[in-house]
Design a protein around this motif. Sequence first.
Motif: not given
Length: 339
Positions: A150-159
């Motif tokens: 299953y793919n679920h990217n976090i995209d970028t940093s939390e900040e």
Amino acid sequence: MIRNNWTREEVEAIYNLPFMELVYQAATVHRQYNDPQEVQISTLLSIKTGGCPEDCSYCSQAARYHTDVKVQKLMETPEVLAAAQRAKDAGSSRFCMGAAWREVRDNKDFDKVLDMVKGVNELGLEVCCTLGMLSESQAEKLKDAGLYAYNHNIDTSEENYEDVISTRTFSDRLNTIDNVRKAKLSVCSGGIIGLGEGDADRMGMLKTLANMPQHPDSVPINNLVPIKGTPLGEQEPASIWDMVRTIATARILMPKSMVRLSAGRLDMSYEGQTLCFMAGANSIFSGDVLLTTPNPAVSNDKELFQILSIKPREAFKEKKQAAEVNFIPSVAEAMAEIL
């Protein structure tokens, strides 16, 4: 050593190594844990396109943006299975299905997706889905249907996350990944560079992934493909040097993960892609379209693989290797009993 406790200072020291030294170290780690001449080929199909209520600032499928993407309802299962067969015939070992949903809902559409998963699994392909947020029970249903990843990217940093997306939180992303892992599905999670973020955000994104309880099995690294009509439609994508640096750092931090050279390949030269492979990338998406964005032609990928003597990775390789390891002791035990 596989680690899940990287500090910000350690990640920064790796990321900021002189370019040639960074690539050398990443290539060394890559050869320790992976076959450098082997690349996984995946195909990604948009099974439900457009009309998404999210506001991801890079995405052509967000309903609130005026892009050229036309809304299309969920595809029928026979269409999807035919596409999966074509992908297999073209050399793909993994077939990924993406739906422009904010979250999975327990309804007839989800039941149809479960049927698609069953059908693709029966073709002998690793099946992957990216359907938005999902619960643990939904992840279990996908697993029971034969889903592999299953793919679920976090995209970028939390900040940096709130500057890119406001309709869900960074914690929402992590919760879905936890649900996927609880269902014992293969986790596919990475991010995007070229969103206007700084190096610190790239390091933060990689640190989050590398410090998960278990590294994602697949880590897609995407370069922004600017889409006219989205907030990032005029944004300059990251340079090939930034792409290689991000991939090399990911490889050092997550030695066993498949690091996927994903969106943005169409604008990369063969030489640029080769640098990415040298730095530890060992997976690509194949096919003329990547969801709704253009991708290199299959013939181009075959040509590059031939030039570099790269061989496609077979499906379910980890499971086959594990079965072989388990088989050897049992054979030894049987021989001992005979003797």
